[in-house]
Design a protein around this motif. Structure first.
Motif, short mmCIF file in Angstrom:
data_model
loop_
_atom_site.label_atom_id
_atom_site.label_comp_id
_atom_site.label_asym_id
_atom_site.label_seq_id
_atom_site.Cartn_x
_atom_site.Cartn_y
_atom_site.Cartn_z
N ARG A 1 -2.57 -13.35 -4.40
CA ARG A 1 -1.39 -13.45 -4.93
C ARG A 1 -0.89 -12.26 -3.50
NH1 ARG A 1 -2.07 -10.45 -8.81
NH2 ARG A 1 -2.07 -12.13 -9.96
N GLU B 1 -5.75 -12.23 -7.10
CA GLU B 1 -5.42 -10.83 -6.96
C GLU B 1 -5.72 -11.61 -5.26
OE1 GLU B 1 -6.63 -7.30 -9.91
OE2 GLU B 1 -8.06 -8.25 -8.20
N GLN C 1 1.89 -12.44 -0.58
CA GLN C 1 2.11 -11.40 0.16
C GLN C 1 2.26 -11.14 1.77
OE1 GLN C 1 0.87 -8.64 -2.89
NE2 GLN C 1 2.96 -8.58 -3.81
#
Length: 265
Positions: free
Chosen positions: A80, A77, A84
């Protein structure tokens, strides 16, 4: 949350440069992501085996603080979210200039004690407007954001002071301040140890805490034993200030209860 907005022209240049120097030294040069920082972080991750260095720019931190929920993340997470952040940081810098990004960042960062943004923190920690902060006080605030709990200047003044020196060293190295300004600020930091300890004691009093007689760790007054060293915490009960009085049977004068003779008659 305690948040008071301040425009960039109200925020001292010292404070702006303090955050840039310690958080994102290439802020005015990169396009939202710091490739040198990413490479350094990657090398540290490979050598340590974990993501200990985020290499987040101020632009990325602004997005993290206002767009993402970055708490209790798994490793995947976190990766990721970082990808982003980097994508959005590049996009953001095409529509916002550096001053606008820095202004928004300085008004949204967590600076401990429930203070969000530099104006609220200046009011809370120094009882003054952010525009009135000195160089050494700017270093205090810039020191907090890496870890608002551990680097809280009231609860952990020693840790914050160590970080303050790092802020000033970076500012000197990056030529934001002169050698004389650096020396004066360092002298103030060293002389403020006693004042910080007084502030810490005041905070402990408000939180109903005392120092452990064995190790000095702050503990709740209601605790019987210290969490750190296990020592018994003895709290002296205040002496009673209630005075028992009686009336003289002869003249009716009020006299202290432990007095054998009336001073009036």
């Amino acid at each position: 949350a305690n948040r008071i907005y301040a425009s960039l022209d109200q925020i001292p240049v010292y404070l702006q440069h303090a955050f840039v120097a310690i958080e994102d030294e290439r802020f005015y040069k990169h396009n939202g992501i710091d490739l040198q920082g990413i490479m350094r972080a990657a090398m540290i991750t490979v050598s340590d085996g974990e993501m200990s260095q985020g290499a987040s720019t101020i632009t990325q931190q602004l997005l993290k603080n206002n767009v993402f929920n970055a708490y209790n993340e798994s490793t995947m997470e976190k990766i990721r979210r970082k990808v982003q952040e980097q994508y959005l940081a590049i996009k953001l810098e095409t529509v916002m200039d550096k001053d606008s990004i820095l202004e928004n960042y300085l008004n949204t960062i967590n600076l401990g004690n429930g203070y969000y943004g530099v104006q609220a923190a200046a009011n809370g920690y120094f009882n003054k407007d952010v525009s009135e902060l000195t160089l050494s006080e700017c270093a205090v605030l810039a020191s907090i954001t890496k870890n608002p709990s551990r680097l809280n200047p009231l609860k952990n003044p020693d840790d914050n002071k160590e970080r303050q020196l790092a802020v000033l060293n970076n500012m000197l190295k990056q030529e934001y301040i002169s050698t004389n300004e650096y020396s004066e600020a360092v002298d103030i930091i060293k002389s403020n140890t006693e004042e910080l300890e007084k502030a810490k004691q005041q905070l402990m009093k408000l939180e109903d805490k005392i120092n452990c007689p064995n190790c000095g760790e702050p503990v709740l007054r209601s605790q019987k034993f210290c969490d750190k060293c296990g020592a018994k915490v003895a709290v002296e009960e205040p002496e009673s200030t209630v005075t028992v009085e009686k009336t003289c049977p002869n003249c009716g004068e009020t006299v202290p209860g432990d007095q054998l003779y009336c001073a009036n008659c």
